[in-house]
Design a protein around this motif. Sequence first.
Motif, PDB file in Angstrom:
ATOM      1  N   THR A  43       0.864  -1.184   0.000  1.00  0.00           N
ATOM      2  CA  THR A  43       0.000   0.000   0.000  1.00  0.00           C
ATOM      3  C   THR A  43       0.894   1.225   0.000  1.00  0.00           C
ATOM      4  OG1 THR A  43      -1.734  -1.185   1.193  1.00  0.00           O
ATOM      5  CG2 THR A  43      -1.843   1.218   1.213  1.00  0.00           C
ATOM      6  N   ILE A  44       0.682   2.123  -0.938  1.00  0.00           N
ATOM      7  CA  ILE A  44       1.639   3.187  -1.207  1.00  0.00           C
ATOM      8  C   ILE A  44       1.866   4.117  -0.018  1.00  0.00           C
ATOM      9  CG2 ILE A  44      -0.100   4.701  -2.248  1.00  0.00           C
ATOM     10  CD1 ILE A  44       3.616   4.284  -3.323  1.00  0.00           C
ATOM     11  N   GLY A  45       0.816   4.461   0.722  1.00  0.00           N
ATOM     12  CA  GLY A  45       0.974   5.383   1.844  1.00  0.00           C
ATOM     13  C   GLY A  45       1.933   4.873   2.908  1.00  0.00           C
ATOM     14  N   PRO A  46       1.616   3.705   3.517  1.00  0.00           N
ATOM     15  CA  PRO A  46       2.528   3.154   4.525  1.00  0.00           C
ATOM     16  C   PRO A  46       3.919   2.861   3.966  1.00  0.00           C
ATOM     17  CG  PRO A  46       0.394   2.070   4.638  1.00  0.00           C
ATOM     18  CD  PRO A  46       0.369   2.922   3.411  1.00  0.00           C
ATOM     19  N   TYR A  47       3.986   2.419   2.719  1.00  0.00           N
ATOM     20  CA  TYR A  47       5.284   2.072   2.129  1.00  0.00           C
ATOM     21  C   TYR A  47       6.200   3.288   2.073  1.00  0.00           C
ATOM     22  CZ  TYR A  47       8.707  -0.071  -0.987  1.00  0.00           C
ATOM     23  OH  TYR A  47       9.877  -0.565  -1.522  1.00  0.00           O
ATOM     24  N   LEU A  48       5.688   4.415   1.658  1.00  0.00           N
ATOM     25  CA  LEU A  48       6.517   5.619   1.539  1.00  0.00           C
ATOM     26  C   LEU A  48       6.799   6.254   2.896  1.00  0.00           C
ATOM     27  CD1 LEU A  48       5.005   7.373  -1.614  1.00  0.00           C
ATOM     28  CD2 LEU A  48       7.028   5.910  -1.468  1.00  0.00           C
ATOM     29  N   ALA A  49       5.845   6.113   3.827  1.00  0.00           N
ATOM     30  CA  ALA A  49       5.967   6.834   5.095  1.00  0.00           C
ATOM     31  C   ALA A  49       6.778   6.092   6.152  1.00  0.00           C
ATOM     32  CB  ALA A  49       4.566   7.121   5.655  1.00  0.00           C
ATOM     33  N   ASP A  50       6.848   4.773   6.074  1.00  0.00           N
ATOM     34  CA  ASP A  50       7.396   3.991   7.184  1.00  0.00           C
ATOM     35  C   ASP A  50       8.550   3.097   6.714  1.00  0.00           C
ATOM     36  OD1 ASP A  50       7.896   2.372   9.371  1.00  0.00           O
ATOM     37  OD2 ASP A  50       5.782   2.001   9.812  1.00  0.00           O
ATOM     38  N   PRO A  51       9.781   3.398   7.116  1.00  0.00           N
ATOM     39  CA  PRO A  51      10.925   2.559   6.728  1.00  0.00           C
ATOM     40  C   PRO A  51      10.773   1.105   7.168  1.00  0.00           C
ATOM     41  CG  PRO A  51      11.682   4.639   7.647  1.00  0.00           C
ATOM     42  CD  PRO A  51      10.202   4.569   7.898  1.00  0.00           C
ATOM     43  N   ASP A  52      10.088   0.885   8.301  1.00  0.00           N
ATOM     44  CA  ASP A  52       9.908  -0.496   8.765  1.00  0.00           C
ATOM     45  C   ASP A  52       9.004  -1.265   7.808  1.00  0.00           C
ATOM     46  OD1 ASP A  52      10.195  -2.614  10.855  1.00  0.00           O
ATOM     47  OD2 ASP A  52       8.017  -2.350  10.962  1.00  0.00           O
TER      48      ASP A  52
END
Length: 246
Positions: A43-52
């Motif tokens: 999912t693009i949002g979590p992928y870009l926002a969260d390094p983990d």
Amino acid sequence: MNEKRPLIAVLTGAGISTDSGIPDYRGPNGLWQRDPKAQELVTIGPYLADPDVRRRAWLMRRDAGALAAEPNAGHRALVGLERSGLPVRVLTQNVDGLHQRAGQTARKVLELHGTAREVKCVDCRAVGPMEEALERVAAGEPDPPCRGCGGVLRPRTVMFGEDLDPVVLEQADAISKACHVFIAVGTSLKVFPAAALPFNAVKTGARLIIVNGEPTPFDEAASEVIREPISTALPALVRRLVARHV
């Protein structure tokens, strides 16, 4: 579209690749059923926002082994359909590239959701092979950045929260409206806008054939619904179509 009817359009989903060892997503034993949290990894949002999230996503790609998957009898059957001389276009929701690996002419395959065989940088837009990125992960880089600008690397797929490429979607829409036969293989026909394609086909008079293990919302509109395993059912269907010239 240069071809006149009979044109055959084939929409393929995850079900055609399960016999190649690539799990589906929404089926009874699909990835989202087994691990609902896995969806945030694509999912693009979590992928870009969260390094983990990115680190876990890279581990998932590394462990999935999808790049090593080989085409199965279902993919090869569609290659045979093309080589029979009948006009064929493959519209795939899959990102595994197995249609092309099986021998389908690349320009006759529309990858609606992109390809997992390449990565791109979200900043400089540079594109490179997924294999090289996974080698970096295996070598100890948990979230490999772009070699050119240091930006975030992502698969060149359409992730959840993103729109499909409008050019690709326009081409798929035109094919669905121009075809004489529309075959939906291994897809739930629940994900839009791809699920609108069989509707387009039926609305313009095409014959709809569904090959899928589970019921779909379009079963009642289909002239034929096949519940047999895809790797046996699709080769048999192709033989019938070729023998009858559609």
